[in-house]
Design a protein around this motif. Structure first.
Motif, mmCIF file in Angstrom:
data_model
loop_
_atom_site.group_PDB
_atom_site.id
_atom_site.type_symbol
_atom_site.label_atom_id
_atom_site.label_comp_id
_atom_site.label_asym_id
_atom_site.label_seq_id
_atom_site.Cartn_x
_atom_site.Cartn_y
_atom_site.Cartn_z
ATOM 1 N N ILE A 68 77.789 60.757 18.584
ATOM 2 C CA ILE A 68 76.511 60.351 17.993
ATOM 3 C C ILE A 68 75.415 60.917 18.874
ATOM 4 O O ILE A 68 75.287 60.555 20.053
ATOM 5 C CB ILE A 68 76.398 58.823 17.866
ATOM 6 N N ILE A 69 74.634 61.833 18.322
ATOM 7 C CA ILE A 69 73.663 62.585 19.110
ATOM 8 C C ILE A 69 72.334 61.847 19.226
ATOM 9 O O ILE A 69 71.737 61.771 20.296
ATOM 10 C CB ILE A 69 73.458 63.974 18.484
ATOM 11 N N SER A 70 71.866 61.284 18.128
ATOM 12 C CA SER A 70 70.580 60.603 18.156
ATOM 13 C C SER A 70 70.420 59.743 16.922
ATOM 14 O O SER A 70 71.041 60.006 15.882
ATOM 15 C CB SER A 70 69.435 61.624 18.229
ATOM 16 N N ILE A 71 69.607 58.711 17.031
ATOM 17 C CA ILE A 71 69.152 57.950 15.871
ATOM 18 C C ILE A 71 67.631 57.903 15.947
ATOM 19 O O ILE A 71 67.056 57.817 17.037
ATOM 20 C CB ILE A 71 69.756 56.532 15.798
ATOM 21 N N GLN A 72 66.993 57.956 14.767
ATOM 22 C CA GLN A 72 65.536 58.084 14.756
ATOM 23 C C GLN A 72 64.992 57.593 13.423
ATOM 24 O O GLN A 72 65.504 57.969 12.367
ATOM 25 C CB GLN A 72 65.157 59.551 14.979
ATOM 26 N N PRO A 73 63.952 56.757 13.431
ATOM 27 C CA PRO A 73 63.360 56.302 12.169
ATOM 28 C C PRO A 73 62.743 57.475 11.413
ATOM 29 O O PRO A 73 62.232 58.417 12.013
ATOM 30 C CB PRO A 73 62.275 55.314 12.617
ATOM 31 N N VAL A 74 62.806 57.403 10.094
ATOM 32 C CA VAL A 74 62.159 58.396 9.244
ATOM 33 C C VAL A 74 60.704 57.980 9.083
ATOM 34 O O VAL A 74 60.420 56.859 8.640
ATOM 35 C CB VAL A 74 62.852 58.499 7.875
ATOM 36 N N ALA A 75 59.783 58.853 9.456
ATOM 37 C CA ALA A 75 58.355 58.521 9.452
ATOM 38 C C ALA A 75 57.899 58.067 8.068
ATOM 39 O O ALA A 75 58.259 58.661 7.051
ATOM 40 C CB ALA A 75 57.529 59.739 9.904
ATOM 41 N N GLY A 76 57.135 56.994 8.047
ATOM 42 C CA GLY A 76 56.549 56.508 6.813
ATOM 43 C C GLY A 76 57.514 55.808 5.882
ATOM 44 O O GLY A 76 57.222 55.666 4.693
ATOM 45 N N GLN A 94 63.661 53.897 6.531
ATOM 46 C CA GLN A 94 64.960 54.557 6.645
ATOM 47 C C GLN A 94 65.221 54.982 8.089
ATOM 48 O O GLN A 94 64.307 55.056 8.911
ATOM 49 C CB GLN A 94 65.019 55.772 5.719
ATOM 50 N N LEU A 95 66.475 55.286 8.359
ATOM 51 C CA LEU A 95 66.902 55.645 9.705
ATOM 52 C C LEU A 95 67.896 56.791 9.623
ATOM 53 O O LEU A 95 68.858 56.730 8.858
ATOM 54 C CB LEU A 95 67.550 54.436 10.396
ATOM 55 N N ASP A 96 67.650 57.834 10.411
ATOM 56 C CA ASP A 96 68.555 58.979 10.466
ATOM 57 C C ASP A 96 69.463 58.881 11.683
ATOM 58 O O ASP A 96 69.007 58.552 12.783
ATOM 59 C CB ASP A 96 67.763 60.290 10.543
ATOM 60 N N MET A 97 70.739 59.183 11.479
ATOM 61 C CA MET A 97 71.698 59.261 12.572
ATOM 62 C C MET A 97 72.323 60.650 12.571
ATOM 63 O O MET A 97 72.886 61.089 11.574
ATOM 64 C CB MET A 97 72.798 58.205 12.421
ATOM 65 N N LEU A 98 72.216 61.362 13.685
ATOM 66 C CA LEU A 98 72.808 62.684 13.845
ATOM 67 C C LEU A 98 74.158 62.550 14.547
ATOM 68 O O LEU A 98 74.271 61.830 15.551
ATOM 69 C CB LEU A 98 71.905 63.585 14.692
ATOM 70 N N PHE A 99 75.155 63.241 14.035
ATOM 71 C CA PHE A 99 76.442 63.230 14.717
ATOM 72 C C PHE A 99 77.136 64.572 14.528
ATOM 73 O O PHE A 99 76.810 65.369 13.646
ATOM 74 C CB PHE A 99 77.330 62.087 14.205
ATOM 75 N N ALA A 100 78.110 64.818 15.379
ATOM 76 C CA ALA A 100 78.956 66.002 15.290
ATOM 77 C C ALA A 100 80.370 65.587 15.692
ATOM 78 O O ALA A 100 80.559 64.577 16.388
ATOM 79 C CB ALA A 100 78.449 67.121 16.194
ATOM 80 N N VAL A 101 81.353 66.348 15.245
ATOM 81 C CA VAL A 101 82.762 66.036 15.555
ATOM 82 C C VAL A 101 83.378 67.243 16.257
ATOM 83 O O VAL A 101 83.336 68.368 15.738
ATOM 84 C CB VAL A 101 83.561 65.682 14.291
ATOM 85 N N GLN A 102 83.921 66.971 17.426
ATOM 86 C CA GLN A 102 84.536 68.019 18.242
ATOM 87 C C GLN A 102 86.062 67.980 18.081
ATOM 88 O O GLN A 102 86.670 66.918 18.170
ATOM 89 C CB GLN A 102 84.166 67.829 19.708
ATOM 90 N N MET A 103 86.637 69.142 17.807
ATOM 91 C CA MET A 103 88.097 69.223 17.713
ATOM 92 C C MET A 103 88.720 69.097 19.097
ATOM 93 O O MET A 103 88.073 69.380 20.111
ATOM 94 C CB MET A 103 88.512 70.556 17.089
#
Length: 379
Positions: A279-287, A290-299
């Protein structure tokens, strides 16, 4: 008003009339006609029995409407109520204990205190201070274990507040203080008054177990504080997927949903147990709410799954994921408002490693960098 500045003009009777001006400064000298004022007018304080000699009981606050040379420094004197010299009053107006108080000996003292200003002639005022002696602490403090997750770019952690210890005490008048073992102070600090944990810059990847304790002056209780630091790889940013949640704040997500959603997400997108979810970051969507969560999956062999593959997995498992929290959208690209087809839209993601966001709850704190998303048409 401490002074006036007047411009005076003199004009003659000739033709043409001639004139000149002069500035006259009038300074108003102050007379010591105001007495010191206590705020509040009278005081109430408590001290627990068996506190050591020199314990601070109360800070007197005095102001004076006169100019500075007719006001402070003030001279404080205890006029009555201190016949046995149980109290001292220093030049700064701090009332301290001069003996070790016992609740069984006396439960209350009433002091009459005088404040005298520095003017000529001096002006004085009085206040009454009621000091109650209460029984010493009988309950140990209680503290909630804290787990902190920090996400930062490689070797680029700027430091800052990463969380706060939540502790309580059933003894109403107990004042809690927080301490950190000295050998860990090169990496972390703990505010002794409010329990805020501060990480210094340059934290390495890994797990840190902090030896923190909280004390009420009599009892000292250890607190479990674990800090996980994960350093991002540049390759992660090229393979991120965004999940957008509906009607949730960052703190609620961290405190109520993150642990369960992480587990459900792992089951949905990991092809092998050795794969790693980041999980790279979480951040509110301006205005919005809602909330964005960035993630990536490593093999397990160090490569990263492509976003298209992860989105397909997420789409298939969306109903299962929404048993934990409502999902608004699953985004690989964010081309809203652009008049270009999906395959001709390019999105770039940038991380500001020096702009950290800290989402802290009583049990979990999540610290992550702010991210920015840019999209443009490639047609």
């Amino acid at each position: 008003i401490s002074g006036y500045s007047l411009v005076i003009q003199a004009r003659d009777s000739g033709t043409p009339p001639l004139s000149s001006s002069v500035t006259v400064n009038v300074d108003i000298s102050d007379v010591n006609d105001n007495s010191p004022v206590f705020t509040p007018a009278n005081y109430t304080a408590v001290i627990q029995e068996n506190k050591p000699v020199g314990t601070s009981i109360l800070q007197l606050v005095v102001t004076d409407k006169d100019s500075f040379h007719n006001g402070p420094p003030f001279t404080f004197t205890i006029l009555t109520g201190n016949e046995e010299e149980e109290f001292t009053l220093d030049p700064h107006g701090i009332l301290r204990s001069a003996v070790i108080f016992k609740h069984m000996v006396a439960t209350e003292y009433v002091l009459c205190v005088q404040a005298k200003d520095s003017g000529r002639p001096q002006q004085v005022s009085h206040t009454y201070v009621q000091v109650r002696v209460i029984e010493e602490s009988i309950h140990k403090p209680t503290a909630i274990p804290l787990e902190i997750f920090i996400v930062t770019m490689e070797d680029d952690f700027p430091g800052g507040v990463i969380g706060k210890i939540h502790a309580t005490d059933q003894d109403v008048y107990d004042v809690l203080t927080y301490t950190l073992k000295s050998e860990q102070k090169s990496l972390f600090k703990v505010n002794s008054h409010d329990g805020k944990i501060i990480a210094l810059g340059g934290l390495d990847n890994g797990k840190y177990v902090l030896n923190v304790s909280v004390s009420d002056g009599r009892f000292q209780v250890p607190i479990d504080v674990v800090v996980h630091v994960e350093q991002l790889l540049q390759e992660m940013l090229q393979n991120t997927v965004t999940i957008r949640f509906e009607n949730v704040s960052p703190e609620d997500f961290v405190g109520l949903h993150m642990h369960g959603f992480r587990r459900t997400l792992r089951n949905a997108v990991l092809s092998q147990k050795q794969d790693s979810l980041h999980i790279i970051s979480i951040q509110p969507v301006a205005g919005s709410n809602q909330l964005d969560m960035l993630f990536a999956v490593q093999m397990h062999n160090s490569g990263f799954y492509k976003p298209a593959y992860l989105i397909q997995k997420l789409t298939n498992a969306r109903r299962h994921l929404e048993n934990v929290i409502r999902i608004s959208a699953i985004l690989e690209k964010n081309c809203s408002g652009l008049d270009c087809q999906e395959q001709h839209c390019e999105q770039s993601l940038s991380i500001d490693s020096h702009s950290l966001m800290t989402y802290s709850t009583a049990r979990i704190s999540f610290v992550c960098p702010r991210f920015y998303r840019n999209a443009r048409c490639m047609c």
